[in-house]
Design an enzyme around this catalytic site. Structure first.
Site, short mmCIF file in Angstrom:
data_model
loop_
_atom_site.label_atom_id
_atom_site.label_comp_id
_atom_site.label_asym_id
_atom_site.label_seq_id
_atom_site.Cartn_x
_atom_site.Cartn_y
_atom_site.Cartn_z
N CYS A 324 -30.20 -4.83 -43.13
CA CYS A 324 -29.24 -5.77 -43.71
C CYS A 324 -27.91 -5.06 -44.02
O CYS A 324 -27.90 -3.98 -44.61
CB CYS A 324 -29.81 -6.37 -45.00
SG CYS A 324 -28.73 -7.61 -45.75
N THR A 326 -25.24 -6.95 -45.38
CA THR A 326 -24.48 -7.92 -46.18
C THR A 326 -23.49 -7.22 -47.10
O THR A 326 -22.34 -7.66 -47.26
CB THR A 326 -25.44 -8.79 -47.00
OG1 THR A 326 -26.22 -9.58 -46.11
CG2 THR A 326 -24.69 -9.69 -47.96
#
Length: 496
Positions: A324, A326
């Site tokens: 991830c 993000t």
């Protein structure tokens, strides 16, 4: 005219937040004499208990049928990913539920007038011989006429393809059956042992089949006593859904085929989209029959809002996963340990279990997440390189590896578009928040799960506790420096 800005925060107001590598659990006096005396039973959601706090992540490179079966038999649960068609996801649920069941209420069946070719096709269960079955009940409507086994068809090459099932089946008059609807496993074992049979049909006075008990399923139950099972002895399994209008129908179909829990799966769970879908699922007459887990979140306010909307469980983690990005792409998120410190007290007060999703690399991270208040941890890349994870085993630079990828990346969304035959033009307008990579091949998931649970048992005992509740009550954390982290691993040697 000049616009005037005021700084909302002074630098001293910005908190310092922590993740797993920033802390250690402080050892305390323990009365535990063996790790076998430590219990790891916990809650996934309000109404579902697990024997180990392990959840297989709803990623298309982690959790499909094989992983769900393996982790449920170990005492955890798998969450099937949603990056496929509704039909594919429902078929995965069915396969997990059929993998093990004491009472089979809808066993695979054929008619007496079907052909041997029909029977052989039915035994393959439409998914290839890996998921094939060894026997079929022969029914006229609901009335039991006989049983057909692979043994009856083992020389199918000398049986004419158009031979009727009635001519090769074991007829009803030769079967051993029972009319005891409440028969216990022990009673069924005695009947099957004494009769030297592997199938025990349970029928009524009119020979209508109520359900079927098989020796294979009894063996699975006895060999996996800690498995996560529903009231009918079937393995439990969860499934992910999104927040689009079409996802309500997906959720309904999943529940109708036996899914035990639904997970609303979006990256930013503290949103009106998530709250609206949560309320919709909790108010729908079909989906409200199962627990709904909401996420992902990382703040106390998000926990309050989702609990108020009816969440039966919360998934915590914005950006900690190995695939991830993000936090780098959006600049948003929260270090995972502090996110748990934010959410867990509020969730505990409301009686809502928390899943720590992401950032778990070692069993020590599991101990820290559980001590911080999580009821379970979600494993992604830790399970991605196992035999049970989807995808082919490949060789890279002379080493065996398997692919793992984030569900917010290009690859996963392109695959979903292709599998659902959607127009993929819009995908390239998205900004990916996940990446693709490879992880080393790790063999069976069973070994990884046992290692994680073993480390957790040690962590619980180091906290002077014998179960998860005691651990969370007694534990103390201490912060460490970079030097302390270096000292915590192997050092000053060449690792073999």
């Amino acid at each position: 005219m000049h616009r005037h800005f005021s700084r909302r925060f002074h630098e001293t107001d910005i908190p310092l937040l922590l993740t797993y590598d920033d802390v250690l659990l402080v050892p305390q006096r323990s009365a535990v004499r063996s790790r076998r005396d430590v219990h790891t039973r916990t809650k996934l959601s309000k109404n579902i208990s697990l024997n180990i706090p392990m959840v297989a992540s709803n990623m298309d490179t982690v959790c499909e049928v094989d992983m769900s079966i393996a982790i449920a038999r170990a005492g955890g649960i798998g969450i099937l990913h949603r990056f496929c068609s509704v039909q594919e996801q429902c078929e995965m649920v069915v396969r997990v539920k059929r993998a093990q069941s004491y009472k089979i209420y809808n066993p695979r069946s054929v008619s007496p007038d079907d052909t041997v070719t029909d029977a052989l096709r039915a035994m393959e269960f439409d998914y290839g011989t890996k998921y094939g079955i060894t026997s079929l009940v022969v029914l006229s409507g609901k009335k039991l006429e006989g049983v057909l086994t692979r043994t009856d068809l083992q020389f199918s090459n000398i049986i004419h393809a158009n031979t009727k099932v009635r001519d090769v089946m074991i007829p009803r008059k030769e079967l051993i059956t029972s009319k005891d609807y409440e028969i216990s496993i022990e009673q069924a074992q005695h009947i099957m042992h004494n009769g030297r049979i592997s199938n025990l049909p349970i029928v009524d006075d009119e020979w209508n089949l109520k359900y079927l008990i098989t020796a294979a399923d009894i063996r699975k139950l006895l060999n996996n006593k800690g498995a996560t099972m529903d009231a009918e002895g079937r393995l439990r399994v969860g499934a992910a859904v999104g927040v689009k209008k079409s996802d309500l129908e997906r959720a309904r179909r999943l529940v109708s085929v036996g899914c035990d829990v639904l997970v609303i799966d979006i990256a930013h769970g503290h949103s009106d989209l998530e709250l609206d879908m949560l309320r919709l699922l909790k108010s729908d007459p079909v989906t409200s029959k199962v627990d709904i887990i909401a996420g992902n979140i990382c703040t106390g306010q998000a926990a309050k809002d989702l609990i108020e909307a009816g969440a039966d469980g919360l998934k915590v983690g914005v950006g900690p996963g190995s695939i991830c990005i993000t936090r780098k792409v959006a600049g948003a998120g929260m270090p995972q340990l502090s996110a748990l410190f934010e959410v867990c007290p509020i969730a505990m007060e409301a009686g809502v279990p928390v899943i720590a999703d992401g950032g778990v690399r070692l069993s020590g991270d599991v101990s820290k997440a559980i001590a911080a208040g999580a009821s379970t941890v979600m494993l992604g890349s830790a399970l991605a390189g196992t035999d049970e994870s989807p995808g082919a085993l490949i060789v890279k630079d002379g080493k065996k590896v398997k692919v793992v990828r984030g569900m917010a990346g290009f690859g996963a969304n392109l695959s979903k578009a292709e599998r659902e035959q959607m127009n993929s033009d819009d995908i390239f307008e998205m900004t990916p928040e996940g990446v693709e990579g490879v992880v080393p091949y790790k063999g069976s998931a069973e070994g990884i799960i046992k290692s994680m649970v073993g480390g957790l048992r040690s962590g619980i005992s180091y906290c002077g506790a014998s179960n998860i509740d005691e651990m969370q009550e007694k534990c103390n954390f201490c912060r460490i420096t970079a030097a302390g982290l270096h000292e915590s691993g192997h050092h000053d040697i060449s690792k073999l």
